[in-house]
Write a protein that holds these residues in place. Structure first.
Motif, PDB file in Angstrom:
ATOM      1  N   ASN A  14       0.802  -1.209   0.000  1.00 37.54           N
ATOM      2  CA  ASN A  14       0.000   0.000   0.000  1.00 37.54           C
ATOM      3  C   ASN A  14       0.841   1.268   0.000  1.00 37.54           C
ATOM      4  O   ASN A  14       0.312   2.353   0.103  1.00 37.54           O
ATOM      5  CB  ASN A  14      -0.916   0.031   1.231  1.00 37.54           C
ATOM      6  N   GLU A  32       3.593   6.493 -10.306  1.00 39.17           N
ATOM      7  CA  GLU A  32       3.511   5.041 -10.437  1.00 39.17           C
ATOM      8  C   GLU A  32       3.042   4.400  -9.136  1.00 39.17           C
ATOM      9  O   GLU A  32       2.301   3.414  -9.135  1.00 39.17           O
ATOM     10  CB  GLU A  32       4.878   4.479 -10.842  1.00 39.17           C
ATOM     11  N   SER A  33       3.437   4.983  -8.008  1.00 33.20           N
ATOM     12  CA  SER A  33       3.044   4.404  -6.719  1.00 33.20           C
ATOM     13  C   SER A  33       1.552   4.596  -6.439  1.00 33.20           C
ATOM     14  O   SER A  33       0.991   3.896  -5.601  1.00 33.20           O
ATOM     15  CB  SER A  33       3.882   4.994  -5.584  1.00 33.20           C
ATOM     16  N   ASN A  35      -0.657   3.609  -8.191  1.00 32.47           N
ATOM     17  CA  ASN A  35      -1.283   2.359  -8.623  1.00 32.47           C
ATOM     18  C   ASN A  35      -1.651   1.484  -7.426  1.00 32.47           C
ATOM     19  O   ASN A  35      -2.526   0.637  -7.502  1.00 32.47           O
ATOM     20  CB  ASN A  35      -0.344   1.611  -9.567  1.00 32.47           C
ATOM     21  N   SER A  36      -0.991   1.713  -6.277  1.00 28.89           N
ATOM     22  CA  SER A  36      -1.291   0.932  -5.077  1.00 28.89           C
ATOM     23  C   SER A  36      -2.532   1.441  -4.352  1.00 28.89           C
ATOM     24  O   SER A  36      -3.007   0.805  -3.422  1.00 28.89           O
ATOM     25  CB  SER A  36      -0.088   0.947  -4.116  1.00 28.89           C
ATOM     26  N   ALA A  38      -6.372   1.971  -4.313  1.00 25.73           N
ATOM     27  CA  ALA A  38      -7.463   1.293  -5.024  1.00 25.73           C
ATOM     28  C   ALA A  38      -8.220   2.195  -5.989  1.00 25.73           C
ATOM     29  O   ALA A  38      -8.489   1.796  -7.124  1.00 25.73           O
ATOM     30  CB  ALA A  38      -8.429   0.670  -4.022  1.00 25.73           C
ATOM     31  N   ARG A  41      -6.239   2.668  -9.246  1.00 23.03           N
ATOM     32  CA  ARG A  41      -5.640   1.481  -9.861  1.00 23.03           C
ATOM     33  C   ARG A  41      -5.977   1.319 -11.338  1.00 23.03           C
ATOM     34  O   ARG A  41      -5.134   0.918 -12.130  1.00 23.03           O
ATOM     35  CB  ARG A  41      -6.082   0.241  -9.078  1.00 23.03           C
ATOM     36  N   ASP A  42      -7.203   1.636 -11.738  1.00 23.52           N
ATOM     37  CA  ASP A  42      -7.623   1.406 -13.123  1.00 23.52           C
ATOM     38  C   ASP A  42      -7.306   2.569 -14.054  1.00 23.52           C
ATOM     39  O   ASP A  42      -7.682   2.538 -15.218  1.00 23.52           O
ATOM     40  CB  ASP A  42      -9.135   1.144 -13.176  1.00 23.52           C
ATOM     41  N   ASP A  45      -1.346   5.710 -16.769  1.00 22.97           N
ATOM     42  CA  ASP A  45      -0.172   6.358 -16.177  1.00 22.97           C
ATOM     43  C   ASP A  45      -0.272   7.869 -16.296  1.00 22.97           C
ATOM     44  O   ASP A  45       0.092   8.597 -15.374  1.00 22.97           O
ATOM     45  CB  ASP A  45       1.110   5.870 -16.846  1.00 22.97           C
ATOM     46  N   ARG A  48      -2.686   9.150 -13.648  1.00 21.46           N
ATOM     47  CA  ARG A  48      -2.062   9.107 -12.312  1.00 21.46           C
ATOM     48  C   ARG A  48      -1.025  10.222 -12.176  1.00 21.46           C
ATOM     49  O   ARG A  48      -0.883  10.811 -11.103  1.00 21.46           O
ATOM     50  CB  ARG A  48      -1.449   7.736 -12.041  1.00 21.46           C
ATOM     51  N   GLN A 155     -14.863   1.912  -7.341  1.00 26.71           N
ATOM     52  CA  GLN A 155     -14.090   1.594  -6.135  1.00 26.71           C
ATOM     53  C   GLN A 155     -14.801   2.068  -4.876  1.00 26.71           C
ATOM     54  O   GLN A 155     -14.713   1.440  -3.835  1.00 26.71           O
ATOM     55  CB  GLN A 155     -12.699   2.237  -6.192  1.00 26.71           C
TER      56      GLN A 155
END
Length: 163
Positions: A14, A32-33, A35-36, A38, A41-42, A45, A48, A155
């Motif tokens: 996490n 990139e982190s 992505n942890s 929830a 996550r979908d 890049d 994010r 989510q």
């Protein structure tokens, strides 16, 4: 650059990688982190990366309420460091603890996409540092990328419906 790389709980899946300035006034999130987390996550890049640029750092003393049930929801939170007690007060006026959040956990995602009051009170149990994302900043991204709203709604629905 005076930013020191600080990874909160590096052993945890996490973890969100955060670079903090020496005076803690500036935080940079490794996209990139995210992505942890929830609710992100979908996302692509690129999305994010845009979200990481919008995040801000906030500190809370032990015992301070971060959000209160019934207040306007205007931010999403990721716990960078600390521990937070989440309580829901029922119609009988009795508050019940429903969760304890720690490094890498997140809350308040409903506030990013819905204009509804907070469904719980979150209180820092220890000195806590959170990364926050304001709804007003996030709305710009939603306008450009409707898929972001869909991903967050998917989510957040289980948590919201569980109240």
């Amino acid at each position: 650059d005076d930013l020191d790389e600080a990874r909160v709980d590096p052993e945890s899946l996490n973890s969100v990688a955060v670079s903090l300035s020496d005076d803690l006034d500036e935080a940079r999130v490794d996209p990139e982190s995210l992505n942890s987390v929830a609710v992100f996550r979908d996302l692509t890049d690129l999305m994010r990366g845009q979200i990481a640029e919008m995040m801000r750092l906030e500190e809370f003393a032990a015992g301070n309420d971060i959000v209160r049930q019934g207040d306007e929801g205007d931010k999403f939170y990721i716990v960078a460091r600390g521990r937070i007690s989440v309580r829901v007060t029922g119609n009988d006026g009795i508050a019940e603890q429903v969760a304890v959040l720690e490094d890498g956990d997140s809350f308040g995602e409903v506030a990013l996409v819905e204009d509804i009051p907070r469904i719980a009170t979150a209180t820092a149990e220890v000195p806590t540092v959170c990364l926050t994302l304001r709804r007003t900043a996030f709305q710009r991204l939603l306008e450009e990328n409707p898929k972001v709203r869909d991903a967050i709604t998917r989510q957040s629905n289980p948590r919201y419906l569980a109240r």
